[in-house]
Design an enzyme around this catalytic site. Structure first.
Site, PDB file in Angstrom:
ATOM      1  CE1 TYR A 109       7.234   6.158  -8.043  1.00 17.03           C
ATOM      2  CE2 TYR A 109       6.398   6.911  -6.233  1.00 17.03           C
ATOM      3  CZ  TYR A 109       6.041   6.095  -7.330  1.00 17.03           C
ATOM      4  OH  TYR A 109       5.000   5.958  -7.377  1.00 17.03           O
TER       5      TYR A 109
ATOM      6  CE  LYS B 197       4.019   8.864  -9.736  1.00 17.43           C
ATOM      7  NZ  LYS B 197       4.061   7.925 -11.357  1.00 17.43           N
TER       8      LYS B 197
END
Ligand code: NAI
Ligand SMILES: CC(C)=CCC[C@@H](C)[C@H]1CC[C@H]2C3=C(CC[C@]12C)[C@@]1(C)CCC(=O)C[C@@H]1CC3
Length: 345
Positions: free
Chosen positions: A144, A148
């Site tokens: 994640y 990002k």
């Protein structure tokens, strides 16, 4: 501070508008007189004032109809951070965001506000009052965070005032509030299973938890202050409650507010971390036979046991940001919004 422009055309699209933050964004934008499109893979709510476009952000063909005549795009879609699906994170957060940028340029959108995350600089080690100048994490704690970072770089790198395309990234941290499917429900579920008795570390580590309305306020300010020659172009901004709180004090206040006991025992951070690593190794070994989603992950241990709070001075200076809801009020509103999660309900 730059000048705030309330655009003549207040037509915007919220990508990920069916999600937790997205829905709060939509409600505030409508209150402020914006005309709002929602683009999402699912329709999360009903509202006659909103035009829904159901599609996958990885497809330009799906995106283009939702971007016609639109001045500002808010991109707050992402797979759930708790997933461990590397391929999905790369497809949606990285290549998908590149597709969003291309589609915005093709449709003549002028501004793009990305919901990034303060975690893009977090490597599992203490950060105190971190500014936006901290380098991106070299060893991101999960896919994640890894994607990002890539996503934020793409969006900020695509800022192109000469061609009338301006971008900015908002980095919130630990968003909470009514209808959040993640933070409070996971906490309550863990407490119900009797696993919220132990604090990781000494209980003093300060963390930012940011009320959703403050996050929304930061996004809308960013859209309104983003204009040619403003300092916001191509930059990232922390948006927090500006009231860091010990992680375990926050958890305890929410749990006690919902009639659960606060954690009272302590285990050293390093012990918890190695236990979580061992557990994730077991989960990996067993994955061909059974799928297990452990609550106790190295990422959560790192988030629960380290200092990680961020300065929002840059947002105050460049766009006059100030939280609109205090932490006390935010915790009270949040606790009241979950009557069904209250013990004994
Ligand atoms: N919740 C938190 O504590 C924090 C969240 N963020 C960021 O805020 C943003 C919003 O997060 P939440 O509202 O909490 O998540 P959420 O999971 O509630 O909302 C995300 C939305 O994106 C949509 N979506 C996912 N993949 C899509 C695709 N391929 N095409 C179209 N739509 C798609 C989902 O259907 C969902 O409605 C995310 O970008 C997240 O990275 C940043 C910092 C903290
Ligand atoms: C130890 C334990 C079981 C705590 C329960 C609470 C956690 C579920 C949250 C505490 C901090 C939260 C957080 C995020 C998700 C939920 C928590 C781990 C994010 C990873 C969400 C996405 C981001 O961009 C960063 C967030 C940091 C804080």
């Amino acid at each position: 501070m730059a000048t705030r422009i309330r655009p003549a055309s207040k037509k915007c699209t919220v990508i990920g508008g069916s999600g937790f933050l997205g829905q709060h964004m939509v409600e505030r934008l409508l209150d402020k007189g914006y005309s709002v499109n929602v683009f999402d893979i699912r329709q999360g709510f009903e509202n006659d004032r909103v035009q829904f476009f159901i599609g996958d952000l990885c497809s330009k063909t799906d995106l283009l109809p939702a971007l016609q005549g639109v001045n500002v795009v808010f991109h707050c879609a992402s797979p759930a951070p708790s997933s461990n699906n590397k391929e999905l994170f790369y497809k949606v957060n990285y290549t998908g965001t590149r597709t969003v940028i291309q589609a915005c340029k093709e449709a003549g959108v002028q501004k793009m506000v990305l919901t990034s995350s303060a975690s893009v600089v977090f490597e599992g080690k203490d950060i105190e009052n971190g500014s936006e100048d901290l380098p991106y994490a070299q060893n991101p704690i999960d896919y994640y965070t890894e994607t990002k970072i890539l996503q934020e770089k793409e969006v900020l790198g695509s800022n192109d005032p000469a061609n009338n395309f301006l971008t900015v990234a908002i980095r919130p941290h630990g968003i909470f509030g009514p209808r959040d499917p993640q933070l409070v429900p996971i906490m309550v579920d863990t407490a119900k299973r009797g696993k919220m008795k132990v604090m990781i570390g000494n209980g003093k580590n300060l963390v930012d938890f940011t009320y959703v309305e403050n996050v929304v306020h930061g996004h809308i300010l960013a859209a309104e202050y983003l204009q040619k020659d403003s300092p916001l172009c191509g930059k990232a901004y922390h948006i927090t409650n500006d009231e860091p709180i010990p992680f375990w004090t926050f958890i305890s206040r929410v749990l006690v507010g919902l009639n659960y006991e606060a954690p009272k025992y302590k285990i050293p951070f390093w012990l918890a971390y190695y236990l979580a690593l061992f557990l994730s190794f077991l989960v990996f070994i067993l994955s061909p036979i059974v799928t297990i989603n452990p609550t106790f992950t190295p990422m959560r241990v790192a988030l629960a046991g380290t200092y990680h709070y961020y300065s929002c001075e840059r947002a105050k200076k460049d766009m006059g940001y100030k939280p609109v809801v205090s932490l006390d009020k935010a915790i009270e509103k949040t606790v009241q919004s979950y009557p069904h999660l209250r013990r004994g309900s």
